[in-house]
Structure formats: C-alpha cells, structure tokens
Motif scaffolding. Structure first.
Motif, PDB file in Angstrom:
ATOM      1  N   UNK A 182     -13.584   0.704 -10.873  1.00 50.90           N
ATOM      2  CA  UNK A 182     -14.054   1.161  -9.554  1.00 50.90           C
ATOM      3  C   UNK A 182     -14.248   0.020  -8.565  1.00 50.90           C
ATOM      4  N   UNK A 183     -14.406  -1.203  -9.063  1.00 50.19           N
ATOM      5  CA  UNK A 183     -14.622  -2.338  -8.164  1.00 50.19           C
ATOM      6  C   UNK A 183     -13.390  -2.729  -7.381  1.00 50.19           C
ATOM      7  N   UNK A 184     -12.223  -2.205  -7.750  1.00 45.49           N
ATOM      8  CA  UNK A 184     -10.981  -2.565  -7.060  1.00 45.49           C
ATOM      9  C   UNK A 184     -10.464  -1.436  -6.171  1.00 45.49           C
ATOM     10  N   UNK A 185     -11.291  -0.438  -5.940  1.00 48.30           N
ATOM     11  CA  UNK A 185     -10.845   0.721  -5.158  1.00 48.30           C
ATOM     12  C   UNK A 185     -10.853   0.386  -3.669  1.00 48.30           C
ATOM     13  N   UNK A 186      -9.886   0.920  -2.941  1.00 53.06           N
ATOM     14  CA  UNK A 186      -9.832   0.720  -1.485  1.00 53.06           C
ATOM     15  C   UNK A 186     -11.151   1.167  -0.860  1.00 53.06           C
ATOM     16  N   UNK A 187     -11.674   0.410   0.077  1.00 48.99           N
ATOM     17  CA  UNK A 187     -12.990   0.754   0.644  1.00 48.99           C
ATOM     18  C   UNK A 187     -12.985   2.083   1.398  1.00 48.99           C
ATOM     19  N   UNK A 188     -11.813   2.556   1.834  1.00 50.72           N
ATOM     20  CA  UNK A 188     -11.777   3.839   2.549  1.00 50.72           C
ATOM     21  C   UNK A 188     -11.986   5.031   1.627  1.00 50.72           C
ATOM     22  N   UNK A 189     -11.849   4.827   0.318  1.00 50.47           N
ATOM     23  CA  UNK A 189     -11.939   5.932  -0.631  1.00 50.47           C
ATOM     24  C   UNK A 189     -13.397   6.118  -1.060  1.00 50.47           C
ATOM     25  N   UNK A 190     -13.898   7.313  -0.909  1.00 51.85           N
ATOM     26  CA  UNK A 190     -15.252   7.601  -1.360  1.00 51.85           C
ATOM     27  C   UNK A 190     -15.335   7.626  -2.875  1.00 51.85           C
ATOM     28  N   UNK A 191     -16.324   6.913  -3.414  1.00 51.30           N
ATOM     29  CA  UNK A 191     -16.522   6.870  -4.864  1.00 51.30           C
ATOM     30  C   UNK A 191     -17.910   7.437  -5.153  1.00 51.30           C
TER      31      UNK A 191
ATOM     32  N   UNK B 149       0.821  -1.216   0.000  1.00 50.29           N
ATOM     33  CA  UNK B 149       0.000   0.000   0.000  1.00 50.29           C
ATOM     34  C   UNK B 149       0.853   1.263   0.000  1.00 50.29           C
ATOM     35  N   UNK B 150       0.465   2.203  -0.809  1.00 49.95           N
ATOM     36  CA  UNK B 150       1.141   3.500  -0.832  1.00 49.95           C
ATOM     37  C   UNK B 150       0.070   4.584  -0.894  1.00 49.95           C
ATOM     38  N   UNK B 151       0.473   5.774  -0.517  1.00 50.59           N
ATOM     39  CA  UNK B 151      -0.456   6.889  -0.600  1.00 50.59           C
ATOM     40  C   UNK B 151      -1.415   6.911   0.573  1.00 50.59           C
ATOM     41  N   UNK B 152      -2.172   7.957   0.688  1.00 49.61           N
ATOM     42  CA  UNK B 152      -3.118   8.135   1.777  1.00 49.61           C
ATOM     43  C   UNK B 152      -4.529   8.104   1.206  1.00 49.61           C
ATOM     44  N   UNK B 153      -5.221   6.972   1.343  1.00 52.67           N
ATOM     45  CA  UNK B 153      -6.547   6.906   0.744  1.00 52.67           C
ATOM     46  C   UNK B 153      -7.532   7.888   1.353  1.00 52.67           C
ATOM     47  N   UNK B 154      -7.270   8.305   2.605  1.00 50.56           N
ATOM     48  CA  UNK B 154      -8.203   9.240   3.238  1.00 50.56           C
ATOM     49  C   UNK B 154      -8.234  10.568   2.497  1.00 50.56           C
ATOM     50  N   UNK B 155      -7.166  10.872   1.753  1.00 45.07           N
ATOM     51  CA  UNK B 155      -7.093  12.156   1.078  1.00 45.07           C
ATOM     52  C   UNK B 155      -7.574  12.074  -0.368  1.00 45.07           C
ATOM     53  N   UNK B 156      -8.145  10.933  -0.750  1.00 41.84           N
ATOM     54  CA  UNK B 156      -8.533  10.737  -2.147  1.00 41.84           C
ATOM     55  C   UNK B 156     -10.042  10.546  -2.255  1.00 41.84           C
ATOM     56  N   UNK B 157     -10.629  11.155  -3.270  1.00 43.56           N
ATOM     57  CA  UNK B 157     -12.035  10.907  -3.599  1.00 43.56           C
ATOM     58  C   UNK B 157     -12.111  10.677  -5.122  1.00 43.56           C
ATOM     59  N   UNK B 158     -13.033   9.806  -5.524  1.00 44.13           N
ATOM     60  CA  UNK B 158     -13.178   9.481  -6.943  1.00 44.13           C
ATOM     61  C   UNK B 158     -14.573   9.902  -7.405  1.00 44.13           C
ATOM     62  N   UNK B 159     -14.631  10.549  -8.542  1.00 38.65           N
ATOM     63  CA  UNK B 159     -15.894  11.024  -9.096  1.00 38.65           C
ATOM     64  C   UNK B 159     -16.078  10.436 -10.495  1.00 38.65           C
TER      65      UNK B 159
END
Ligand SMILES: [Zn+2]
Length: 249
Positions: free
Chosen positions: A106-115, A84-94
C-alpha cells in the motif's frame, strides 16, 4: 459486465489482491506483499534498495504488475510499469487488516487512489509507522472506515463488516456490483476472542453470489496432538503455543 481478477493469493499464503471491475470502476480488495514460496530476494543478507524496491520487486516478480495502481514517482522510464496506465480516479483499495501479506504494497499506491481500512487498523499502522515500522514506500493517506460503513465506487458499493482475527481492525467486505454480490472474508476465525463478529459476518453476507476466502491450512495434514482450536488455556497446559502467538497469515 463485472469481472474478478486475482493478482495474488493463489497457491501461496496471503499476498491477497482481488480486483473487481464494473464498467470504468475498480475495487481492489487487499494489496498484500507477495511472500515467495522459494527464495526471498528481499530478506537479509540481501540489502534492499529502498528507493528502487518497487521497481526491483516488479522486475523479479515480487509484486504484480497492477495497471494504474502504483505511484509513478517510485518508477523510472524503462522500469516495468514505468509509464502510467489506467485511471486512478476510478480505483479504490480496501484493506481487510494490517498484516503485511494483506497491506504490504500500500505504500507504493498512487496518491490519487483512496486507500481504506477500518479505523482500528489505521491506528495500528500509524503506531507502527511512528515506531519506525511503517510500510515500504511510506504509508498512504489512509481513509478510515467504521463498522458497517458503505463506500460508493461508481455503480458499486463496498461495505466494511468486522470479523474476528488476531489483529485489531480486521474486517471483510461486501461488494455489490451491477451483476452480483461478492463477499470477501479477509482473514477470519471462529475460535478466537470474538467469534460473534465472524458469525455476524456470515449472516450479513448470506446470499452473496461469490465468496472469496483464504484457505491456508485447508490442504495441510492436521498436526498431531490436541486440536488447534483448543482454548488458549488448554493449549498452554499441553505445551502448545496459544493461538494468539501463532504466526499471522
Ligand atoms: Zn492475517
């Protein structure tokens, strides 16, 4: 200083992935499945290994190595991005709309990241999933947007603005950063059923510093015959396929 990175969508049809970073915060616009221009290793007769598909895609260039975006549960040590790298808490996907070349990873995105996607797009994706046509890796926990809604991502804001396309829930986004404003059209048309939506999008983003759009057919030689912007009725009477049945991009 805000930056824009293109992780897909250059020189190909779809596959859009536009990362906007402002300080520690990241906004990813679309997360489309890469559609290779040459041989596609993920189509029949090749049998996909569902539990290893993300790793296989990363290994052969069928998905970009987006740092800190993919769920480590789909990867093993030694895989590309297996650590794992990066901070998922700081990422959002639109997501702009539910076509596979804009949403397919989108099905493989970390669950902490809002999509996020427009609520009509989520309805369609839910219906597809209920009929066994969900996204590879499993659909994320979608966060529904309404038209005009603004989401804060750190110092940035992201606004959902409807556009007209050939699928429900299509929208573009207006991203305001500390350094400027970016407008992303998603897939947009001005000759379809609701051109007023696209016209309103243009007005809403007027004055943006950067415009990102997809120009799939800008460089192609126009097809012979009547203009493809002819009405559905005219297209049918001329024997051409109507717009609504043409392959989505
Ligand atoms: Zn599309």
């Amino acid at each position: 200083m805000a930056s824009i990175e293109f992780w897909g969508g250059l020189g190909v049809i779809g596959s859009s992935k536009i990362m906007i970073t402002d300080g520690d915060d990241r906004v990813l616009l679309d997360i489309g499945l890469d559609i290779p221009s040459g041989a596609n290793l993920f189509r029949a007769p090749v049998r996909i290994r569902p539990e290893r598909e993300l790793a296989d895609r990363l290994r052969v260039g069928g998905a970009p190595a987006l740092p800190g975006v993919y769920d480590p549960a789909f990867l093993r040590p030694g895989d590309p991005l297996g650590d794992p790298v990066g901070d998922p808490a700081a990422t959002r996907i639109f997501v702009s709309h539910p076509h596979i070349d804009h949403v397919g990873l989108a099905g493989w995105v970390r669950p902490e990241i809002g999509v996020y996607a427009h609520t009509d797009a989520v309805d369609l994706l839910d219906a597809l999933r209920a009929n066994g046509l969900g996204l590879p890796g499993g659909d994320p926990a979608w966060r529904r947007l309404s038209a005009g809604e603004v989401v804060e991502v750190g110092a940035m804001t992201v606004q959902c603005i409807l556009v007209d396309h050939d699928v429900p829930g299509a929208c573009g986004y207006l991203v305001r950063t500390g350094d400027g404003v970016l407008a992303y059209t998603g897939d947009i048309r001005f000759h379809g059923r609701r051109p007023e939506l696209s016209e309103a999008f243009v007005e809403a983003v007027r004055g943006a510093d950067v415009l990102v759009t997809e120009g799939t057919t800008l460089s192609f030689t126009p097809p012979e015959g009547p203009p493809r912007t002819a009405s559905t009725k005219a297209s049918l009477s001329s024997g051409r396929r109507p717009w609504k049945r043409m392959s989505p991009v």
